[in-house]
Structures are given as structure tokens and as C-alpha cells.
Scaffold this active site. Structure first.
Site, PDB file in Angstrom:
ATOM      1  N   ILE A 684       0.825  -1.220   0.000  1.00 19.44           N
ATOM      2  CA  ILE A 684       0.000   0.000   0.000  1.00 19.44           C
ATOM      3  C   ILE A 684       0.854   1.264   0.000  1.00 19.44           C
ATOM      4  O   ILE A 684       0.331   2.370  -0.033  1.00 19.44           O
ATOM      5  CB  ILE A 684      -0.952   0.036   1.211  1.00 19.44           C
ATOM      6  CG1 ILE A 684      -0.170  -0.050   2.524  1.00 19.44           C
ATOM      7  CG2 ILE A 684      -2.001  -1.039   1.115  1.00 19.44           C
ATOM      8  CD1 ILE A 684      -1.034   0.117   3.769  1.00 19.44           C
ATOM      9  N   GLY A 685       2.178   1.108   0.041  1.00 22.99           N
ATOM     10  CA  GLY A 685       3.038   2.278   0.021  1.00 22.99           C
ATOM     11  C   GLY A 685       4.497   1.892  -0.120  1.00 22.99           C
ATOM     12  O   GLY A 685       4.896   0.780   0.205  1.00 22.99           O
ATOM     13  N   GLY A 687       8.578   3.645   0.327  1.00 16.13           N
ATOM     14  CA  GLY A 687       9.389   4.751   0.803  1.00 16.13           C
ATOM     15  C   GLY A 687      10.842   4.514   0.476  1.00 16.13           C
ATOM     16  O   GLY A 687      11.200   3.547  -0.210  1.00 16.13           O
ATOM     17  N   LYS A 691       9.042  -1.093   1.782  1.00 11.61           N
ATOM     18  CA  LYS A 691       7.635  -1.109   1.409  1.00 11.61           C
ATOM     19  C   LYS A 691       6.744  -1.198   2.651  1.00 11.61           C
ATOM     20  O   LYS A 691       7.179  -1.630   3.714  1.00 11.61           O
ATOM     21  CB  LYS A 691       7.349  -2.300   0.493  1.00 11.61           C
ATOM     22  CG  LYS A 691       8.146  -2.299  -0.806  1.00 11.61           C
ATOM     23  CD  LYS A 691       7.870  -3.563  -1.623  1.00 11.61           C
ATOM     24  CE  LYS A 691       8.698  -3.576  -2.898  1.00 11.61           C
ATOM     25  NZ  LYS A 691       8.473  -4.821  -3.699  1.00 11.61           N
ATOM     26  N   ASP A 811      10.971  15.009  10.282  1.00  6.60           N
ATOM     27  CA  ASP A 811      10.420  14.769   8.943  1.00  6.60           C
ATOM     28  C   ASP A 811       8.910  14.967   8.959  1.00  6.60           C
ATOM     29  O   ASP A 811       8.151  14.131   8.466  1.00  6.60           O
ATOM     30  CB  ASP A 811      10.786  13.368   8.455  1.00  6.60           C
ATOM     31  CG  ASP A 811      10.587  13.213   6.933  1.00  6.60           C
ATOM     32  OD1 ASP A 811      10.448  14.256   6.252  1.00  6.60           O
ATOM     33  OD2 ASP A 811      10.563  12.080   6.445  1.00  6.60           O
TER      34      ASP A 811
END
Length: 959
Positions: A684-685, A687, A691, A811
Site C-alpha cells: 500500500i506504500g 518509501g 515497502k 520529517d
């Protein structure tokens, strides 16, 4: 000879009218500057004198240049030193250009200057010592540049200087004592410079001609000098946004000309001086956001003040009766104190009161009937006090009112008829009182009403049809009353309505037809009433509805299959008389609680319907068969499991690597269940470090799993971990011990030889960044965006102020703010977080920059100093995202970033060009307040950014 003379006279040589020497110097100035807009197009050698050129002023008799004013001309380049060759030059104004580089050391060559204004440019470097050698200089204005270093000691040698403005630079060091030697000074402005922690020199009390003193945001510590009492001509004193301690000195009352005192956002304590009543010229006094105690001096309230702001202090006692003698009072803000007792009965009788905010105190008694005697009252905010009695009839005639907030008091009795219909009111908040009576039909006159909040009172009667004429209505909250009758048909014609809450009343009848007209409806709550009939299928066509609660009524018929079209976060149809089959989407165990208490519903869900009975013999056969099959499966599974575990044990032993499984909460799953679901279709994502997978567990619940395949490369600019630890270790250390509702939960982690797993709670709505900058952004109306900002601020405030030692996220961005099923926000991704270990030390220096483009604070990029102020800047960018609807980097910005684009567009084109056009304009005032908070958070100077705890308070007040 006569003929030759005539020829020469009639045809002069080309140099007869040549440009004079001053003009030649100015052409050298033009040549040294970049002029993209041709602002200097009329500067040419065809003229004999420059006196008619743009920006040039000459003496009418001598025709010598006396002034050069090229402000707002978009000129760029270093300071043009050729100007100093103009012998009669008195004034140089180059305001708001792009003059860069540093000021030349020999600028003292401009011997005759009286005014030098280079504000709002790009000048850098140190302030030249030689400026003080210009003997006639009276006005030196260098604000809004990037000067650094200390203020030169030579500045104490100015002979005629009257105005010194060095505000909004990068000056450090301390405020020099020698400034107290400039006896001619009338204005001193050093505001918004990142000085080292500095005391106010008592020598400034020697500036007996001083009229304006601005030291806001200068990192000032210590106390206000008593020597300020010698500043008898002082009109404006601004010491706000510092860390000043001690009490307000009584000597300040000696300033007989003072009109404005700004002391807000410091750490002042003690009581206000009783002799402040001697300040007969004082018009504005703001000492809010301090720790001031004691009572409000009666003498202070007896002055002819226009504005008195003492909110966010620890004041006690009553509001002095002397406040009623003021004939000029326009603004009185005392919220968040411990004030008590009744308000003076004549408050507002003699003054043009416009804004009154006494919320979060302990006031009691009735509302004075004269608050709006002058007909100018716009805001009355009395929430969270102990006021009682009825709303005065006089407020029903106060047509200037725009914001009325009386929530959480002890008011009772009937609300005056005309009070319901005030024409300019946009917020009417009367919730959590004991009001009785009905909603008057005069409410039809409240054409600007946007929010009507009357929940938890004792109101009764029917809802009038006239509510349907309130075309601007966005929210109506009327729960917890005794309303009867039916829902007005006109109510469903309010196309701007976002929230309708009529729960916990005695309303009967059916839901009116035409519900599909409520195209902006986000929340519909009719629970705990006496409604009947069928649920309209039109509800399924509402495009942004995500909260639907019709529970505890008498609705009958089937559940409309059209409800499957909705993206609901809350669905509750329980305790009704519904029957038939459930729509397939909702015929799942996770929706069971949404339908309990409806005996007629049939679905294969435990607790909703009884299962069909079977004979005993069939049941026995089925049970025996099941037991044998289950036993075989267990046996096979056990053998396979043992074999796999044995292989895994051998492999791990060979690698000399031990898998470590750590949990931080009580969990009901194992690493094997997680590992088996890390498939590509579950991603689902992605970076920089790996993952993220969605894993649905055997119990039906979902978790998010972040797999870090390898360490983050040292030196990576984005999302790089500190050299002291990798991202996995940082996130485990940080999140494993945090417990806060607005910070994502880390369930457990696994550190194995071939990678690391972090298991979080699953956020169904993903990240704020993905949702805000996608086609689904329409789901994020302003109330939702505001709630997200407040949630995220709460989470960051916990990290900065409640964790020991503090934690800096490093961040903060919209993609690291995750949204649960109800769009509540949680701060996530602590892979580059820093636990700040310092005791009275400067901010720690990082070996690499952590963060994401568009969010990094300007000072972080060149100093690598990390502290909480870096997070605050990044969060300010998130606020600007929520307001504008734009990402932090966008081609529309050109060479600017989000912050510069917002500020320039706001100033040049107005706020309408900044606010996301998808947002409802009825929230414009609140949006503007939140926008101001975002701009404050993204200040270029860290010292001027508020703490995250202050940001939370500011957001709460903005709402």
C-alpha cells in the site's frame, strides 16, 4: 566672420548639451544593476541633466541631485557605490528590491547622507563599522535583509541619528550597551533578530528622546530595566515574543506619553503595578500569554484604553468596576485566566465595545444589559464560565453582532425572539446551558448564520420551517433537547449544510423527501428520536456523507441497497424495526454492531438472526465428521510445521542470526501470520527504506507492516538516518515507549537477519498528503482539515513538551500524518527522529540533513542544527497545505517555495487567491486565522516561531 559665428550658433557641436557629470555617475549606477522591468529606461545620455529621470529629485536652484528613490523597482545587484559621488546627495531609498552582496566598507564616502533606506532587500554580511562615520546621517533603515554578525560597537558614535531600524535580519551577539549613547535617537527597532540570549541594557534608559522601542522576538531574557521610567517621551514599547521574566516594573508608569505597550508571549510573573493608572495616554496594553498573577489593577481599567489584552495568564479576582468609565474601550480579551465574580453592570454603557472575550474563566452572574449600548458589539465570547440568568433583551437589538458564543454556562429561560434573527450573526453557539422555550420564527432574518449550535439545553417545540431559509447554514447541532414534531421539509433544501445533528430529541414522523439535495452533507445524526417509516434510498446518493447514525428510532422496511454507494466511517442503524436482507457490502461481521436490535434483519451474522434448526442426527453426523477432518488437518499441519521450524532453526543457526520479536502492546498474532502476508498485491506504500503492506489478520483486523530491507544509505538527503543508529532502531526506540492518541501505535517489531519488520495500527484513509492532493480531496472539508491540524499539533506538542527527553521528529510532512477511519490524525514515521539530549546546550548538529523538500526549515539547510523549531516550520508548511490545497512544491510557485508563494500572493493579490477554492467561504474567518498561524510557524527566524504548545493553543482559539 559673422557668417561663421551664425553657423556655429545655429548648429552647435554635439557636446554642447552633453549629460552632466552627475548624470554620468547615475548611468554607471544603471550599468551596475540588473533591471528586468526596464524601470530605468528613461535614464539615457540624450539629456543634459538627470533631474527628470525616474526616481531622481534635484535642488530647484542648483539642479544638483539630492535624492534617489528607486523603491519597488525589482532592481538587482550590489549596492551602487557610484551614488556616493553625488556631492549633494541627501537621501537614498532602494526599498523592496533585490540589492544583494554586502554593503561596501567605504560607504562612508556618502558623506552628506541624511537618510539611507535599504529595507526589504537581500543584503548579507556584517554591518559596516563605517556607517557611523557619516556625520549627517539621521535615518538608517536596513530591516528585512540577511545581515549577520554583531551590531558594531561604532554604532554608539552616531552624532545625529534619529531612526535606527535593523529588524528582521540574522544579527546575533547581544544588544550592545553602546546604543544607549545615541542621545538623539527617537526610534530603535531591533525586532526579530536571533540574538544570543540577551538582557535589555539598562543604558537604553539614557535615550531620553526615544519615542518608539521595538525589541520583539529578540531572544531577550531577564527583567525589564527599571531605567525605562526615564523614557518620558516613549509612545510605543514592544517587547513581545521573548523570554522576559520578573514582573512589570512600576517605573514604567513614569512614561507620561506612552500609548501602546506590547508584552505578550513572555514569562512575566508577579502582579501588575497598581500605579499603572498613571499612564493617562495609554491606548493599548497587551500582556497576554504570560504568567501574571493577582488582580487586574483598578487604575489600569480606569484609563481611556482602546484595547486591553491579558488572556492566557493566571489573573484572579473580579473585573474592576472602573472599566465602565472608559469611553474608548473597543477590545477586552481576558480569556484563559481564573477571574471570577459578576461583570460590572454598566460594562459597555459608555464605550464603543466591539470585541469581548472572557471565555475559560470563573465569571458568574448575568450578562450586563448595556454591552451593546453603542451599537458596535461584534463578538461576545463567554464560553466555559458560570454565567447564569437570561440573555438580555437588549442583545436581541444588537444588529452589529457577528459571533455569539455562550456555550457551557448556566444560562436559563427563554431566548429573546429577535436574538434568533440577528442579521449579521454567522456563529450562534448556545450549547450546554439550560435554555428553554422554542426556536423563534424570526430566525429567518439571520441571513448570514453559518453555525447554529444549541445542543444540550431544554429547548422544546417544533423546529420552525423558517430554518430552511438560512441559505448560509453549514452546521446545525441541536441534540439533547426536547424538540417534538416532524423534521421540516425545508431543512433538506439547505444545499450548504455539512452537519445535521438532531439526535436525542422527541422528533417523530419520517425523514422528508428530497434528502439528495444535501449535496455537501458530511454528518447526519438523527439517533434516539421517534422517527418511523422507511430509510430514504436518496441518502445513498449523498457524495460526501461519511457519518450516518439513525439508531434507536422506529424505522422499518429494508436497508436501502443504495447505502453501499457511501464511503462511511460511521454507520449505525441499530435498534430499529428494519427487516429483510442486508446489502452485500454490509453483510459482514465487522458491521454487526451497526444493525443489532433489528429482529427482522436476516443475514449470516451472529447475534442478528437465529440460525435455521437442524435435526439432532444430522447435527451429530456433522459434528463427528468435523472432528475427524479437523484431527487430520491438525496432524498434517503439525508435521509440516515441525519440518518448517526445523529447517528454519538449521538455517538461522548456520547464519548465526537470531530473530527477535518484541511487542509493545497486547497483541493476538504472531510473526508467522505477518510474514505469510507480505506479498506484492498487499503493498500500500513505498518509501526510501522499503515497502508498507496491509495485512488482514485471521481475526478480521488489519495492520500495516513496514519492511526495511536494508539500512538507509549514509548521506542520503531525504529520509536519511543519523549515523548513530539506523532507521529501524530509531523508530523502535522512539515509538515503542510513546502512548498518545495522535501518534501512530507501534504494535510490535521483528529484527531478523534479512530485514526488519515494524507492525503498526492500520490507517484506513492513508496519509493526509495522498488524500489532500488526490481526486478525493473533496472529502476534506474545512472542519475536517482544521481537526486534522489540531490533532497533528497535539501529537507534536506531546513529543516536544511531554517526552523526557524531548523528541524532534525531523520529517514532519503531510505524507507522515496518517488518517484513521474517522479522519482523526496521527503523526507517523519516526525513522529520522532525534531524541534531544541536552541540558542548557545549543541545538545538536546533525551529520546529514533529514527531512523532505519543501518542508525543511531554512536555518536547518545550512547549519544542520536540529531542535523543535525545525518541526514547527515543517508543521507550518502542512498548515499552508491544508489551507491552499496545494503540495509544498508546485510548478505554479515558479522559483518560490510554498511559504514564499503564500506570503507574496497574500500580500499582492489578497487572501482569496491563497485559500483552496474548494473550501466553503463561510469558514473564511477561521481559515484566515489558521493561515496566520501557518505563516507564523514558517517564519524565517526560528526565534519568532511559537512553541508547539503555543501552536495548539492558537489553533484551539482559532476554532
Amino acid at each position: 566672420m559673422i557668417l561663421v559665428f551664425l553657423l556655429v550658433f545655429l548648429n552647435p557641436p554635439p557636446y554642447a548639451f552633453a549629460l552632466n557629470q552627475e548624470g554620468l555617475y547615475l548611468l554607471q549606477v544603471k550599468q551596475s544593476l540588473s533591471d528586468p522591468t526596464n524601470a530605468l529606461s528613461d535614464w539615457n545620455n540624450r539629456d543634459d541633466t538627470p533631474c527628470n529621470w525616474r526616481g531622481i529629485s534635484c535642488n530647484s536652484l542648483t539642479r544638483q541631485v539630492e535624492s534617489v528613490n528607486l523603491s519597488d523597482s525589482q532592481l538587482a545587484g550590489p549596492f551602487p557605490l557610484f551614488l556616493c559621488r553625488l556631492p549633494s546627495l541627501r537621501s537614498v531609498l532602494l526599498v523592496n528590491n533585490s540589492i544583494n552582496s554586502s554593503l561596501p566598507v567605504d560607504i562612508s564616502a556618502c558623506r552628506n547622507l541624511t537618510t539611507l533606506d535599504l529595507s526589504q532587500n537581500l543584503l548579507v554580511g556584517s554591518l559596516p563599522h563605517s556607517l557611523a562615520a557619516i556625520p549627517s546621517l539621521q535615518n538608517l533603515i536596513l530591516s528585512g535583509n540577511n545581515f549577520s554578525g554583531e551590531i558594531p560597537a561604532s554604532f554608539g558614535q552616531f552624532q545625529r541619528l534619529q531612526y535606527l531600524n535593523l529588524a528582521e535580519n540574522l544579527l546575533h551577539g547581544t544588544i550592545p550597551v553602546v546604543l544607549g549613547n545615541i542621545s538623539t535617537l527617537k526610534e530603535l527597532d531591533l525586532a526579530y533578530n536571533p540574538f544570543f540570549p540577551t538582557h535589555i541594557p539598562s543604558e537604553l534608559g539614557n535615550l531620553t528622546n526615544l519615542e518608539q522601542l521595538f525589541l520583539a522576538g529578540c531572544n531577550i531574557v531577564g527583567q525589564i530595566p527599571s531605567s525605562f521610567g526615564r523614557l518620558v517621551y516613549l509612545q510605543n514599547l514592544d517587547l513581545s515574543l521573548n523570554r522576559i521574566t520578573g514582573s512589570v516594573p512600576s517605573s514604567i508608569s513614569e512614561s507620561k506619553s506612552i500609548e501602546q505597550i506590547e508584552l505578550y508571549n513572555n514569562s512575566l510573573s508577579g502582579e501588575l503595578p497598581l500605579n499603572m493608572g498613571n499612564l493617562t495616554t495609554l491606548k493599548r496594553f497587551d500582556a497576554s500569554m504570560n504568567e501574571i498573577t493577582g488582580a487586574i489593577p483598578a487604575g489600569l481599567c480606569g484609563l481611556q484604553l482602546e484595547s486591553l489584552n491579558l488572556y492566557y495568564n493566571r489573573l484572579e479576582g473580579t473585573l474592576p468596576e472602573s472599566i465602565t468609565r472608559s469611553e474608548t474601550l473597543q477590545e477586552l480579551k481576558l480569556f484563559n485566566n481564573k477571574l471570577s465574580g459578576p461583570l460590572p453592570s454598566q460594562l459597555g454603557a459608555n464605550s464603543p465595545l466591539q470585541r469581548l472575550d472572557l471565555s475559560y474563566n470563573r465569571f458568574s452572574g448575568e450578562i450586563p444589559g448595556n454591552l451593546c449600548a453603542k451599537g458596535q458589539l461584534e463578538d461576545i465570547i463567554l464560553i466555559y464560565n458560570s454565567f447564569s440568568g437570561e440573555v438580555p433583551e437588549s442583545l436581541g437589538r444588537c444588529t452589529s453582532l457577528g459571533r455569539v458564543r455562550l456555550k457551557h454556562n448556566r444560562f436559563s429561560g427563554r431566548i429573546p425572539d429577535h436574538f434568533w434573527g440577528l442579521p449579521k450573526v454567522f456563529l450562534l453557539e448556545l450549547a450546554e446551558n439550560s435554555f428553554t422555550g422554542e426556536i423563534s420564527k424570526t430566525i429567518s432574518s439571520a441571513h448570514n448564520l453559518s453555525i447554529l449550535s444549541i445542543s444540550n439545553n431544554r429547548l422544546a417545540g417544533s423546529l420552525p420551517d423558517e430554518i430552511g431559509s438560512l441559505e448560509a447554514l453549514v452546521e446545525m447541532s441541536a441534540s439533547g433537547n426536547g424538540f417534538t414534531g416532524q423534521i421540516p421539509r425545508s431543512l433538506v433544501e439547505l444545499s450548504k449544510l455539512v452537519k445535521l445533528d438532531l439526535s436525542e430529541n422527541k422528533i417523530d414522523g419520517t425523514i422528508p423527501e428530497g434528502v439528495k439535495g444535501l449535496m455537501n452533507l458530511n454528518e447526519l445524526n438523527l439517533a434516539n428520536n421517534r422517527l418511523s417509516g422507511s430509510i430514504p434510498s436518496d441518502i445513498g446518493s449523498l457524495p460526501v456523507l461519511n457519518y450516518l447514525d439513525l439508531s434507536s428510532n422506529s424505522f422499518s422496511g429494508e436497508v436501502p441497497i443504495e447505502l453501499q454507494n457511501l464511503k462511511l466511517n460511521v454507520l449505525n442503524l441499530s435498534n430499529n424495526q428494519l427487516s429483510g436482507e442486508l446489502p452485500p457490502l454490509y453483510a459482514k461481521q465487522i458491521y454487526r454492531n451497526s444493525f443489532v436490535g433489528n429482529p427482522g434483519l436476516c443475514a449470516d451474522l451472529d447475534g442478528l438472526c437465529p440460525k435455521i434448526s437442524q435435526s439432532k442426527n444430522k447435527n451429530c453426523v456433522w459434528i463427528l465428521t468435523f472432528i475427524f477432518v479437523l484431527s487430520g488437518l491438525v496432524l498434517v499441519f503439525g508435521v509440516v510445521w515441525f519440518y518448517l521450524k526445523y529447517r528454519s532453526f538449521k538455517r538461522n543457526k548456520k547464519r548465526a542470526t537470531v530473530t527477535k520479536w518484541r511487542s509493545f502492546h497486547k497483541i493476538g498474532f504472531s510473526e508467522y501470520e505477518i510474514a505469510g502476508c507480505l506479498k506484492e498485491e498487499n503493498v500500500i506504500g513505498r518509501g526510501a527504506s522499503g515497502k508498507v503492506y496491509k495485512v488482514v489478520l485471521s481475526n478480521g483486523e488489519a495492520v500495516a507492516v513496514k519492511k526495511i530491507s536494508g539500512g538507509v544509505k549514509k548521506g542520503d538527503f531525504l529520509n536519511a538516518a543519523d549515523t548513530e543508529r539506523d532507521e529501524f532502531e530509531t523508530e523502535v526506540e522512539t515509538l515503542g515507549k510513546i502512548r498518545h492518541k495522535n501518534i501512530v501505535r507501534l504494535w510490535c517489531c521483528c529484527n531478523a537477519g534479512n530485514g526488519q519488520l515494524l507492525v503498526y495500527e492500520y490507517m484506513p484513509n492513508g496519509s493526509l498528503g495522498d488524500l489532500l492532493h488526490s481526486s478525493k480531496a473533496g472529502l476534506l472539508d474545512w472542519p475536517t482539515r482544521y481537526k486534522i491540524a489540531l490533532d497533528a499539533a497535539d501529537g507534536l506538542s506531546y513529543l516536544h513538551h511531554d517526552c523526557v527527553p524531548p523528541i524532534v521528529h525531523r520529517d514532519v510532512k503531510s505524507n507522515n500524518i496518517l488518517l484513521d477511519g474517522e479522519l482523526n490524525a496521527r503523526v507517523a514515521d519516526f525513522g529520522v527522529a532525534k531524541i534531544v539530549k541536552r541540558v542548557g546546550k545549543a541545538a545538536e548538529s546533525m551529520s546529514v540533513i533529514a527531512g523532505s523538500y519543501g518542508y525543511i526549515a531554512p536555518e536547518y539547510a545550512y547549519t544542520l542544527r536540529v531542535n523543535e523549531k525545525s518541526d514547527i516550520y515543517s508543521f507550518g508548511v502542512v498548515i499552508l497545505e491544508l489551507v491552499t490545497g496545494k503540495p509544498p512544491t508546485d510548478p505554479e510557485f515558479g522559483e518560490k517555495d510554498m511559504v514564499k508563494w503564500v506570503c507574496s500572493t497574500y500580500n499582492q493579490k489578497g487572501v482569496e487567491q491563497v485559500i483552496d477554492p474548494r473550501l466553503d467561504s463561510t469558514y473564511k474567518e477561521q481559515i484566515c486565522r489558521v493561515l496566520d498561524i501557518g505563516i507564523l510557524c514558517t517564519s524565517a527566524l526560528p526565534i519568532t516561531r511559537p512553541s508547539m504548545r503555543k501552536v495548539v493553543k492558537l489553533l484551539q482559539e482559532a476554532g
